[in-house]
Design a protein around this motif. Sequence first.
Motif, PDB file in Angstrom:
ATOM      1  N   ILE A  87      -0.482 -12.755-144.672  1.00 58.65           N
ATOM      2  CA  ILE A  87      -1.480 -13.311-143.760  1.00 58.65           C
ATOM      3  C   ILE A  87      -0.847 -14.357-142.854  1.00 58.65           C
ATOM      4  N   TRP A  88       0.093 -15.128-143.385  1.00 63.00           N
ATOM      5  CA  TRP A  88       0.789 -16.126-142.562  1.00 63.00           C
ATOM      6  C   TRP A  88       1.473 -15.455-141.369  1.00 63.00           C
ATOM      7  N   GLN A  89       2.163 -14.349-141.626  1.00 61.12           N
ATOM      8  CA  GLN A  89       2.842 -13.650-140.537  1.00 61.12           C
ATOM      9  C   GLN A  89       1.829 -13.128-139.515  1.00 61.12           C
ATOM     10  N   LEU A  90       0.677 -12.639-140.001  1.00 60.39           N
ATOM     11  CA  LEU A  90      -0.364 -12.146-139.096  1.00 60.39           C
ATOM     12  C   LEU A  90      -0.926 -13.272-138.241  1.00 60.39           C
ATOM     13  N   LEU A  91      -1.154 -14.432-138.833  1.00 55.36           N
ATOM     14  CA  LEU A  91      -1.664 -15.569-138.064  1.00 55.36           C
ATOM     15  C   LEU A  91      -0.657 -16.030-137.017  1.00 55.36           C
ATOM     16  N   MET A  92       0.612 -16.026-137.369  1.00 53.46           N
ATOM     17  CA  MET A  92       1.641 -16.389-136.398  1.00 53.46           C
ATOM     18  C   MET A  92       1.636 -15.416-135.214  1.00 53.46           C
ATOM     19  N   ALA A  93       1.466 -14.138-135.515  1.00 57.69           N
ATOM     20  CA  ALA A  93       1.451 -13.127-134.457  1.00 57.69           C
ATOM     21  C   ALA A  93       0.209 -13.266-133.584  1.00 57.69           C
ATOM     22  N   LEU A  94      -0.941 -13.546-134.193  1.00 61.17           N
ATOM     23  CA  LEU A  94      -2.170 -13.731-133.423  1.00 61.17           C
ATOM     24  C   LEU A  94      -2.077 -14.955-132.524  1.00 61.17           C
ATOM     25  N   LYS A  95      -1.450 -16.000-133.016  1.00 63.59           N
ATOM     26  CA  LYS A  95      -1.236 -17.195-132.186  1.00 63.59           C
ATOM     27  C   LYS A  95      -0.320 -16.870-131.009  1.00 63.59           C
ATOM     28  N   SER A  96       0.751 -16.155-131.281  1.00 64.78           N
ATOM     29  CA  SER A  96       1.732 -15.861-130.238  1.00 64.78           C
ATOM     30  C   SER A  96       1.155 -14.971-129.130  1.00 64.78           C
ATOM     31  N   CYS A  97       0.270 -14.043-129.515  1.00 66.46           N
ATOM     32  CA  CYS A  97      -0.311 -13.142-128.510  1.00 66.46           C
ATOM     33  C   CYS A  97      -1.573 -13.727-127.885  1.00 66.46           C
ATOM     34  N   GLY A  98      -1.991 -14.903-128.332  1.00 67.89           N
ATOM     35  CA  GLY A  98      -3.172 -15.535-127.757  1.00 67.89           C
ATOM     36  C   GLY A  98      -4.451 -14.754-128.005  1.00 67.89           C
ATOM     37  N   LEU A  99      -4.530 -14.065-129.150  1.00 69.32           N
ATOM     38  CA  LEU A  99      -5.692 -13.259-129.554  1.00 69.32           C
ATOM     39  C   LEU A  99      -5.923 -12.053-128.645  1.00 69.32           C
ATOM     40  N   LYS A 100      -4.907 -11.602-127.960  1.00 72.35           N
ATOM     41  CA  LYS A 100      -5.079 -10.484-127.027  1.00 72.35           C
ATOM     42  C   LYS A 100      -4.767  -9.126-127.652  1.00 72.35           C
ATOM     43  N   GLU A 148       4.982 -32.167-126.482  1.00 71.51           N
ATOM     44  CA  GLU A 148       5.065 -30.758-126.828  1.00 71.51           C
ATOM     45  C   GLU A 148       3.728 -30.108-126.521  1.00 71.51           C
ATOM     46  N   VAL A 149       3.717 -28.791-126.463  1.00 71.21           N
ATOM     47  CA  VAL A 149       2.477 -28.043-126.317  1.00 71.21           C
ATOM     48  C   VAL A 149       2.119 -27.484-127.685  1.00 71.21           C
ATOM     49  N   TYR A 150       1.013 -27.944-128.206  1.00 75.96           N
ATOM     50  CA  TYR A 150       0.530 -27.490-129.506  1.00 75.96           C
ATOM     51  C   TYR A 150      -0.386 -26.290-129.281  1.00 75.96           C
ATOM     52  N   GLU A 151       0.062 -25.129-129.718  1.00 78.38           N
ATOM     53  CA  GLU A 151      -0.710 -23.892-129.591  1.00 78.38           C
ATOM     54  C   GLU A 151      -1.326 -23.585-130.954  1.00 78.38           C
ATOM     55  N   PHE A 152      -2.609 -23.268-130.979  1.00 78.29           N
ATOM     56  CA  PHE A 152      -3.279 -23.177-132.271  1.00 78.29           C
ATOM     57  C   PHE A 152      -4.445 -22.189-132.270  1.00 78.29           C
ATOM     58  N   LEU A 153      -4.888 -21.859-133.491  1.00 74.14           N
ATOM     59  CA  LEU A 153      -6.059 -21.030-133.729  1.00 74.14           C
ATOM     60  C   LEU A 153      -7.067 -21.823-134.539  1.00 74.14           C
ATOM     61  N   ILE A 154      -8.338 -21.683-134.183  1.00 74.32           N
ATOM     62  CA  ILE A 154      -9.415 -22.164-135.033  1.00 74.32           C
ATOM     63  C   ILE A 154     -10.282 -20.962-135.388  1.00 74.32           C
ATOM     64  N   CYS A 155     -10.652 -20.869-136.652  1.00 65.99           N
ATOM     65  CA  CYS A 155     -11.527 -19.799-137.115  1.00 65.99           C
ATOM     66  C   CYS A 155     -12.733 -20.425-137.802  1.00 65.99           C
ATOM     67  N   THR A 156     -13.921 -19.910-137.488  1.00 66.60           N
ATOM     68  CA  THR A 156     -15.126 -20.337-138.195  1.00 66.60           C
ATOM     69  C   THR A 156     -15.868 -19.106-138.694  1.00 66.60           C
ATOM     70  N   VAL A 157     -16.497 -19.258-139.855  1.00 63.68           N
ATOM     71  CA  VAL A 157     -17.278 -18.186-140.455  1.00 63.68           C
ATOM     72  C   VAL A 157     -18.710 -18.675-140.571  1.00 63.68           C
ATOM     73  N   CYS A 158     -19.642 -17.919-139.948  1.00 66.96           N
ATOM     74  CA  CYS A 158     -21.038 -18.360-139.889  1.00 66.96           C
ATOM     75  C   CYS A 158     -21.975 -17.242-140.333  1.00 66.96           C
ATOM     76  N   PRO A 159     -23.053 -17.570-141.022  1.00 62.92           N
ATOM     77  CA  PRO A 159     -24.075 -16.562-141.280  1.00 62.92           C
ATOM     78  C   PRO A 159     -24.751 -16.186-139.962  1.00 62.92           C
ATOM     79  N   VAL A 160     -25.215 -14.954-139.842  1.00 60.25           N
ATOM     80  CA  VAL A 160     -25.888 -14.512-138.618  1.00 60.25           C
ATOM     81  C   VAL A 160     -27.219 -13.854-138.976  1.00 60.25           C
TER      82      VAL A 160
END
Length: 206
Positions: A87-100, A148-160
């Motif tokens: 999962i760490w590797q996946l998160l790094m990849a998602l950050k690098s691609c900017g969720l695209k 430096e430029v801090y590039e990051f992801l935030i994830c939230t989980v919400c009931p719908v």
Amino acid sequence: MGRIDREDMLELTRRMTLKRNCFDRIAGAYLDEEGFIDGTFNKHFQKLSPKDQQANLDLAKAVLFAETNIQLKEYIFKESDQRPGSIWQLLMALKSCGLKNDAMLDVFYEEFGQRYQAEGGYAVYFFHGSYDVPLKASDKESLWESEEVYEFLICTVCPVNGDYEPGKPECGFLFPAFKDRSSDNCRINVFQADGKKFPLCALFIP
């Protein structure tokens, strides 16, 4: 487990307003109580209406406004947690691609749905942002230069509800951790609203 500096979190939230927005992309998925995906979305954040931008900013800030070291805790990825296919590797990849990359996002949603226990339908919201971290003088006043430029992801989980309207975030995370005003790829800040059990930790750190 490390400790989070409250001032680091507050520094980030100051860039999460309509006028000083740090997000460029939002993506997410709607899942049923069994973890199966009902639908996904992926949008440029600035193309949302001001009303929707504010609503989503509030969801993202819920993670950082949480009570540090109680509702929001820092966890460390060991070297074994950073292996290929993790999962760490996946998160790094998602950050690098900017969720695209929708294919990588689908992998995350599927993995998440298999592990997260929910009592009803819920949504996973992903935000990609960047922050030019300013230098600070010895008197702690900010300087104009960026350290430096801090590039990051935030994830939230919400009931719908039936109309996919999100309730208050129940859990989430900030990755990489923002520690000592800098990016730390070996740490993640995990949020749990009730401040008790942290089921997301099993997703990141087996």
